[in-house]
Design a protein around this motif. Structure first.
Motif, short mmCIF file in Angstrom:
data_model
loop_
_atom_site.label_atom_id
_atom_site.label_comp_id
_atom_site.label_asym_id
_atom_site.label_seq_id
_atom_site.Cartn_x
_atom_site.Cartn_y
_atom_site.Cartn_z
N GLU A 1 -7.96 49.44 42.51
CA GLU A 1 -6.43 49.71 43.82
C GLU A 1 -5.12 48.95 43.19
N GLN A 2 -5.03 48.08 41.64
CA GLN A 2 -4.48 47.91 41.49
C GLN A 2 -3.35 49.00 40.52
N ILE A 3 -4.33 49.88 40.05
CA ILE A 3 -3.63 50.80 39.27
C ILE A 3 -2.81 51.49 39.53
N GLY B 1 -17.38 40.08 31.92
CA GLY B 1 -16.68 40.75 33.28
C GLY B 1 -14.52 41.27 32.97
N ARG B 2 -14.44 41.07 34.23
CA ARG B 2 -12.69 41.99 33.49
C ARG B 2 -11.67 40.91 32.89
N LYS B 3 -12.32 39.94 32.52
CA LYS B 3 -11.69 38.95 31.79
C LYS B 3 -11.65 38.79 29.76
N LEU B 4 -10.32 39.39 29.41
CA LEU B 4 -10.82 39.72 27.80
C LEU B 4 -9.79 38.50 27.25
N ARG C 1 -3.81 43.59 32.32
CA ARG C 1 -2.35 42.85 32.11
C ARG C 1 -2.74 41.08 31.79
N THR C 2 -1.60 40.66 31.46
CA THR C 2 -1.48 39.15 30.79
C THR C 2 -1.82 38.30 32.23
N ALA C 3 -2.78 38.31 31.96
CA ALA C 3 -2.85 36.40 32.95
C ALA C 3 -2.83 35.06 32.73
N PHE D 1 6.38 55.75 23.82
CA PHE D 1 6.09 56.21 22.99
C PHE D 1 4.43 55.66 22.11
N LEU D 2 3.22 55.58 22.98
CA LEU D 2 3.34 54.78 22.34
C LEU D 2 1.95 55.10 20.85
N PRO D 3 2.61 55.79 20.22
CA PRO D 3 1.00 55.77 18.67
C PRO D 3 2.60 55.85 17.85
N PHE E 1 3.56 38.36 20.47
CA PHE E 1 1.45 38.82 20.67
C PHE E 1 2.09 39.20 22.10
N ASP E 2 2.84 39.33 23.30
CA ASP E 2 1.88 39.71 24.60
C ASP E 2 2.25 40.97 24.19
N ASP E 3 2.93 41.99 23.46
CA ASP E 3 2.98 42.80 23.27
C ASP E 3 1.83 43.56 22.14
C1 LIG Z 1 0.52 52.07 19.25
C2 LIG Z 1 -0.67 51.45 20.29
C3 LIG Z 1 0.23 51.57 21.66
C4 LIG Z 1 -1.31 50.81 22.62
C5 LIG Z 1 -1.06 51.50 23.84
C6 LIG Z 1 -0.03 50.49 24.26
C7 LIG Z 1 -0.25 50.69 26.40
C8 LIG Z 1 1.09 49.50 26.02
C9 LIG Z 1 1.94 48.35 25.46
C10 LIG Z 1 2.24 47.84 26.66
C11 LIG Z 1 2.50 46.51 25.45
C12 LIG Z 1 2.88 45.33 26.55
C13 LIG Z 1 1.54 44.30 27.47
C14 LIG Z 1 2.23 43.57 27.53
C15 LIG Z 1 1.12 43.32 29.37
C16 LIG Z 1 1.77 41.98 30.09
O1 LIG Z 1 3.45 41.29 29.69
S1 LIG Z 1 1.69 42.81 31.73
C17 LIG Z 1 2.85 41.42 32.71
C18 LIG Z 1 2.86 40.11 32.64
N1 LIG Z 1 1.50 39.71 33.37
C19 LIG Z 1 1.64 40.31 35.11
O2 LIG Z 1 2.33 40.77 35.32
C20 LIG Z 1 0.17 40.17 35.66
C21 LIG Z 1 0.59 39.35 36.62
N2 LIG Z 1 -0.39 38.43 37.63
C22 LIG Z 1 -0.76 39.55 38.33
O3 LIG Z 1 -1.24 40.81 38.04
C23 LIG Z 1 -3.04 39.05 38.66
O4 LIG Z 1 -2.28 37.68 38.53
C24 LIG Z 1 -3.85 39.59 38.10
C25 LIG Z 1 -3.25 39.33 36.47
C26 LIG Z 1 -4.14 40.71 37.45
C27 LIG Z 1 -4.75 38.81 37.88
O5 LIG Z 1 -4.86 39.27 39.96
P1 LIG Z 1 -6.32 39.51 40.01
O6 LIG Z 1 -6.83 40.76 39.41
O7 LIG Z 1 -6.02 38.98 42.14
O8 LIG Z 1 -7.26 37.83 39.29
P2 LIG Z 1 -8.08 37.39 40.89
O9 LIG Z 1 -9.58 37.73 41.55
O10 LIG Z 1 -7.39 36.04 41.59
O11 LIG Z 1 -8.42 36.70 39.32
C28 LIG Z 1 -9.64 37.20 38.37
C29 LIG Z 1 -10.39 36.32 37.47
O12 LIG Z 1 -9.56 36.14 36.74
C30 LIG Z 1 -9.23 34.75 36.36
N3 LIG Z 1 -7.70 34.45 36.38
C31 LIG Z 1 -6.85 34.56 37.20
N4 LIG Z 1 -5.61 34.25 36.41
C32 LIG Z 1 -5.83 33.16 35.00
C33 LIG Z 1 -5.16 33.09 34.50
N5 LIG Z 1 -3.44 33.11 34.55
N6 LIG Z 1 -5.73 31.86 33.98
C34 LIG Z 1 -6.87 31.46 33.62
N7 LIG Z 1 -8.03 32.02 34.71
C35 LIG Z 1 -7.46 33.57 35.35
C36 LIG Z 1 -9.66 33.79 38.14
O13 LIG Z 1 -9.54 32.54 38.17
C37 LIG Z 1 -10.60 34.72 38.30
O14 LIG Z 1 -12.28 33.92 37.10
P3 LIG Z 1 -13.42 34.22 38.36
O15 LIG Z 1 -12.84 33.47 39.82
O16 LIG Z 1 -14.02 35.31 38.55
O17 LIG Z 1 -14.00 33.46 37.45
#
Ligand SMILES: CCCCCCCCCCCCCCCC(=O)SCCNC(=O)CCNC(=O)[C@H](O)C(C)(C)COP(=O)(O)OP(=O)(O)OC[C@H]1O[C@@H](n2cnc3c(N)ncnc32)[C@H](O)[C@@H]1OP(=O)(O)O
Length: 224
Positions: free
Chosen positions: A212-214, A183-186, A154-156, A87-89, A137-139
């Protein structure tokens, strides 16, 4: 509580298309009263954490919780079809994992809001648990990267500095902003304050996902 700490109206977030559909689907399917049940569950977590009940109260509470679990377990669905957290809102997003965030200001690159930790998120000595603060903070960052036209991300990495104790049951102010997009980095930064006091600040790297990750959000489940 000062005037600026009083709850202000929650601002609805202009979500990107992915999250709009993900959330709307839960809203379409959810039973009336679901949001109130989420509130009860969150209250239960805080009440449970704060209670030191005698044996007969422990037995009674356990029996009631067992009954509740049995009722809900009869209606288990896969995570694509769950309502919890979708219930994002709403300030609590319909979940009880992290504290509600009542958003008070939103731009495409920044969010501000109010939050509060209860006993469920206590670490020790009336201070919020550090893991709970990282979760907050993650949320918060997750909400920020869902505003506007940013693809799902996603959080990296997430880094938190604990600057001073974060109190429980006190209104807290949160802010988050996008510091840089590469680029893809925020690159994101955020703060958590109690009044004028900085409790914690954080930085995070979120990566927008490649197509492909979505997983598709729009797959409609059969009714019921
Ligand atoms: C009321 C309002 C509501 C609003 C609406 C809400 C919506 C809903 C709310 C949800 C609120 C909860 C939000 C929780 C958010 C999570 O908690 S997400 C869950 C936790 N995170 C994960 O599980 C992520 C796990 N890891 C992964 O899936 C993958 O590692 C990632 C993050 C997708 C990256 O993989 P990839 O796409 O293969 O990326 P990759 O090609 O390896 O790297 C790309 C670039 O990033 C860099 N990079 C990658 N990882 C890192 C790192 N850790 N450190 C530094 N650089 C990095 C690489 O070096 C590379 O750099 P370049 O060479 O391009 O310069």
């Amino acid at each position: 509580m000062t005037e600026s700490d009083r709850p202000q109206p929650h601002v609805a977030v202009p979500l990107n298309g992915y999250w709009t559909e993900w959330s709307a689907r839960a809203a379409r399917n959810a039973a009336p009263g679901w949001a109130a049940l989420v509130g009860e569950m969150a209250g239960l977590q805080d009440t449970f954490a704060a209670a030191a009940p005698p044996p007969e109260a422990v037995a009674e509470a356990r029996s009631l919780v067992e009954q509740t679990r049995a009722v809900l377990a009869r209606h288990e669905v896969g995570d694509d079809d769950q309502w919890f957290g979708r219930f994002l809102p709403a300030p609590d997003r319909g979940q009880t994992f992290s504290p509600p965030i009542r958003l008070t200001g939103i731009t495409e690159h920044a969010l501000a809001g109010k939050t509060m930790f209860g006993r469920f998120h206590s670490g020790n000595n009336s201070a919020a648990h550090g893991g709970g603060i990282a979760l907050l903070f993650d949320d918060l960052f997750g909400r920020l990267v869902s505003v506007g036209d940013i693809p799902p991300a996603r959080t990296a990495s997430l880094s938190v500095n604990y600057r001073s104790v974060t109190p429980l049951d006190e209104p807290l102010a949160v802010e988050a902003s996008v510091a840089e997009v590469d680029g893809r980095k925020l690159y994101l930064t955020g703060t958590l304050r109690h009044g004028d006091r900085l409790c914690a600040d954080a930085t995070a790297l979120f990566l927008t996902l490649r197509p492909e990750q979505i997983r598709p959000a729009e797959a409609e489940a059969p009714p019921g």
